[in-house]
Design a protein around this motif. Structure first.
Motif, short mmCIF file in Angstrom:
data_model
loop_
_atom_site.label_atom_id
_atom_site.label_comp_id
_atom_site.label_asym_id
_atom_site.label_seq_id
_atom_site.Cartn_x
_atom_site.Cartn_y
_atom_site.Cartn_z
N UNK A 198 0.83 -1.20 0.00
CA UNK A 198 0.00 0.00 0.00
C UNK A 198 0.87 1.26 0.00
N UNK A 199 2.01 1.19 0.69
CA UNK A 199 2.91 2.35 0.75
C UNK A 199 3.37 2.77 -0.65
N UNK A 200 3.58 1.80 -1.56
CA UNK A 200 4.03 2.10 -2.91
C UNK A 200 2.96 2.86 -3.68
N UNK A 201 1.70 2.43 -3.53
CA UNK A 201 0.60 3.10 -4.22
C UNK A 201 0.42 4.52 -3.69
N UNK A 202 0.47 4.67 -2.37
CA UNK A 202 0.35 6.01 -1.76
C UNK A 202 1.48 6.92 -2.24
N UNK A 203 2.68 6.37 -2.33
CA UNK A 203 3.84 7.15 -2.77
C UNK A 203 3.65 7.66 -4.20
N UNK A 204 3.16 6.79 -5.09
CA UNK A 204 2.96 7.20 -6.48
C UNK A 204 1.92 8.31 -6.59
N UNK A 205 0.88 8.23 -5.76
CA UNK A 205 -0.15 9.28 -5.75
C UNK A 205 0.44 10.61 -5.29
N UNK A 206 1.24 10.57 -4.23
CA UNK A 206 1.88 11.79 -3.72
C UNK A 206 2.91 12.35 -4.72
N UNK A 207 3.65 11.45 -5.39
CA UNK A 207 4.66 11.89 -6.35
C UNK A 207 4.02 12.62 -7.52
N UNK A 208 2.92 12.07 -8.02
CA UNK A 208 2.21 12.70 -9.13
C UNK A 208 1.67 14.06 -8.72
N UNK A 209 1.11 14.12 -7.52
CA UNK A 209 0.58 15.39 -7.02
C UNK A 209 1.69 16.43 -6.85
N UNK A 210 2.86 15.96 -6.38
CA UNK A 210 3.99 16.88 -6.14
C UNK A 210 4.46 17.54 -7.43
N UNK A 211 4.69 16.74 -8.47
CA UNK A 211 5.23 17.33 -9.69
C UNK A 211 4.18 18.18 -10.42
N UNK A 212 2.89 17.79 -10.27
CA UNK A 212 1.83 18.59 -10.90
C UNK A 212 1.69 19.96 -10.24
N UNK A 213 2.16 20.05 -9.01
CA UNK A 213 2.16 21.33 -8.32
C UNK A 213 3.09 22.36 -8.95
N UNK A 234 16.13 17.47 -3.97
CA UNK A 234 15.79 16.03 -3.92
C UNK A 234 15.07 15.61 -2.64
N UNK A 235 15.30 16.34 -1.55
CA UNK A 235 14.66 15.97 -0.28
C UNK A 235 13.14 16.04 -0.38
N UNK A 236 12.61 16.86 -1.30
CA UNK A 236 11.16 16.93 -1.50
C UNK A 236 10.60 15.57 -1.89
N UNK A 237 11.30 14.88 -2.78
CA UNK A 237 10.86 13.56 -3.23
C UNK A 237 11.18 12.48 -2.21
N UNK A 238 12.38 12.57 -1.66
CA UNK A 238 12.81 11.53 -0.72
C UNK A 238 11.97 11.52 0.55
N UNK A 239 11.40 12.66 0.91
CA UNK A 239 10.59 12.74 2.13
C UNK A 239 9.29 11.95 2.00
#
Length: 620
Positions: free
Chosen positions: A249-264, A279-284
């Motif tokens: 589940x953590x992988x799916x949540x991460x992909x959702x957050x990653x997409x939202x982050x770059x779309x910002x 890079x810390x923005x993504x690694x966090x």
């Protein structure tokens, strides 16, 4: 030590400067140094370097392996042929050939190289690869017989596949006894592949002598090799993959957050083109590596190992692992490409990855027909300048074989581009095409595909051959046979410029080369960062700018002109359609054949030159 190199020469005589090159290579290897060797393409630098290295490692008493690194399959063909000729001459030299492991595989698949390596390792561990299993049952004598039968590298790969064997594993089995290993750049410069490969052969870097062909390409190739990208399409596809095949589940949540982050960053990137991010923005928001590993393995198992196919989550997995290893010399940017958001981890300072290699191998020969200045190579690659020696013969044919023109009323400079300039450059190309009386190949070289597309609609020739990203050299040569006055439209740094030779017997059929704008690299985050790095090392911002922009442009102009002259009898007329060719910062890096160009300032001015041009071309 003896300089009797003739015992190794498989030809009747040396070409001009060839023996001196072999001698210089010999001295370099014996002394454990690094040689920058500039010697014309097609003049025999491959056999000269092989002879010099072979003589040296045998004088040193063995224990060294020579890695001959080539960028393309075509470039790997020549050392294979030359080593075969040494064997035919009666010289006992063992060699083996490697390509990109993915290209050697017997399975058909559409994976990226990294995906392939990951999947291949699993195949072997799970006992699912029939090629690998059969290879383990055979012996090295059988493998040697296949190599002896092979006419060229691709024939060797075909033979092993046809016999149900893994070409890579066959080559690896023969590598232990080989003095020469012909391979792709990855075998030394990709640290993951290098560590495994050298470990399997019980080798350290100091046991190796490197020969790097077409070394002028090395900085750009290494930057591409160490950089990595994903985009929003890949992220969405990876989400679907995780949902379909199951995963943490953590992988799916991460992909959702990653997409939202770059779309910002969508509005900013649309306005600015790109934006640098920490890079810390993504690694966090990234999960633990174990979670990523388990998710990927589960996806591959669910897909089924027996039908290797693309995994989108693999690209995300690889990107995050590279980001976790992030260090100096890299930058992370988000950019918009045709309204698609892309995350790029860009390596702008390759010296941090490769200086240890060059400073720890026993010796290295970096060679090209058009090699950058010593200070450039030392600074870009992080090589100890005290370890470097040089041998440069930029041409072996008379300088009188080149006739060079520069048009001073046109340019491909970004600030002056537009429909007016495109039409004017096209008019020059049309007039040159009509004005040269000879039935010969006219080669037009553009700085980029975009500029070629902008100018192409105004070109009138009915015998055009247009280089596309998938164009093969053999395809071009096949089309030329049916044409009287072919006009080839190509791109500087493209496939044709790296390998095309069009001959009838020993005579080059390319008699006209048009450089349609100086091929300066496009300004980018990569060039901006590299200039900052080099300025600090060279203590000069201006010299750093010249190294990043001017030197690559000059190298490409020289390459373009060099395509046409392959013998004493070949003559070429070179038209450079860019007034910046006369700039002192450009001229200082040009070779002798460009030192005294004829200047034209307008089409009418050029038209008055054709009687002289055609007279020049008639003498061959």
């Amino acid at each position: 030590m003896s300089f009797n190199l003739e015992e190794y020469l498989p030809y009747g005589r040396w070409r001009r400067g060839q023996r001196n090159l072999a001698k210089e290579v010999f001295r370099t290897v014996v002394n454990g140094e690094l040689l920058l060797a500039e010697y014309p393409t097609g003049a025999g630098k491959t056999i000269a370097s092989i002879i010099g290295v072979l003589k040296a490692i045998r004088e040193l008493g063995g224990g060294y392996k020579v890695f001959y690194l080539a960028k393309t399959k075509n470039q790997a063909l020549q050392p294979f042929k030359e080593l075969k000729k040494l064997r035919n001459k009666g010289i006992d030299v063992n060699f083996i050939f490697f390509r990109n492991k993915k290209d050697m595989c017997g399975f058909k698949h559409k994976m990226s190289y990294d995906e392939f390596i990951y999947t291949c390792n699993i195949y072997r561990k799970e006992g699912l690869c029939s090629f690998y299993k059969k290879t383990l049952k055979e012996d090295s004598e059988y493998f040697k017989a296949l190599l002896d039968t092979a006419e060229d590298p691709m024939h060797f790969i075909s033979l092993t596949r046809e016999n149900g064997l893994c070409p890579y594993e066959v080559a690896r089995a023969l590598a232990g006894d080989a003095e020469f290993i012909i391979g792709a750049y990855q075998y030394i410069f990709n640290h993951e592949i290098r560590d495994v490969f050298l470990g399997s052969l019980n080798l350290d870097l100091n046991d190796i002598v490197l020969i790097i062909d077409e070394a002028h390409n090395l900085p750009d190739i290494l930057s591409d090799m160490y950089s990595y990208s994903i985009n929003e399409i890949t992220i969405r596809a990876a989400k679907k993959e995780v949902r379909k095949y199951g995963g943490w589940r953590e992988s799916l949540d991460f992909l959702t957050k990653l997409l939202s982050l770059i779309q910002g960053f969508k509005v900013q990137t649309k306005r600015l083109g790109w934006i640098e991010v920490n890079p810390s923005l993504l690694l966090s928001i990234a999960p633990e590596t174990e979670v990523l590993n388990e998710t990927l393995l589960n996806i591959l198992r669910q897909k089924g190992f027996e039908t290797p196919s693309k995994s989108y989550f693999y690209r995300i997995h690889k990107f995050i692992l590279k980001l976790k290893a992030y260090n100096l010399g890299y930058t992370l940017v988000i950019r918009s490409r045709e309204d698609i958001l892309t995350l790029d981890l860009i390596c702008f300072d390759v010296s941090r990855e490769v200086s240890r290699i060059f400073n720890n191998v026993h010796s290295a020969v970096l060679m090209s027909g058009t090699l950058q200045p010593r200070e450039y190579i030392s600074s870009i690659l992080g090589i100890n300048p005290h370890k470097i020696r040089e041998f440069r013969i930029p041409r072996i044919f008379p300088v009188e074989n080149w006739l060079v023109y520069v048009a001073t009323d046109v340019t491909s400079k970004y600030s002056e581009r537009g429909d007016y300039m495109y039409r004017k450059i096209a008019e020059y190309i049309n007039v040159i095409d009509r004005g040269v009386g000879e039935k010969c190949v006219r080669l037009v070289v553009f700085p980029s595909y975009d500029l070629m597309k902008a100018i192409m609609p105004y070109i009138e020739s009915r015998e055009m051959i247009i280089e596309r990203e998938d164009t093969s050299i053999s395809e071009v040569i096949r089309k030329i046979r049916d044409m009287d006055r072919p006009l080839i439209l190509s791109v500087a740094g493209g496939k044709l410029m790296e390998g095309i030779e069009i001959r009838h017997g020993r005579k080059s059929l390319i008699r006209v080369v048009v450089v349609a704008g100086l091929p300066f690299p496009e300004p980018s985050i990569y060039s901006s960062k590299l200039i900052d790095v080099l300025a600090a090392r060279l203590k000069s911002k201006d010299k750093a700018w010249q190294f990043v922009f001017v030197v690559p442009a000059v190298i490409r102009v020289r390459q373009s002109a060099g395509r046409a002259v392959r013998s004493d009898r070949d003559r070429v007329v070179v038209f450079v359609l860019d007034k910046r060719m006369l700039n002192e910062k450009v001229r200082k890096y040009l070779s002798l054949e460009f030192s005294n160009p004829r200047i034209v300032n307008g089409i009418q001015n050029l038209e008055r030159e054709f009687a002289f041009i055609n007279e020049f071309l008639s003498h061959n």
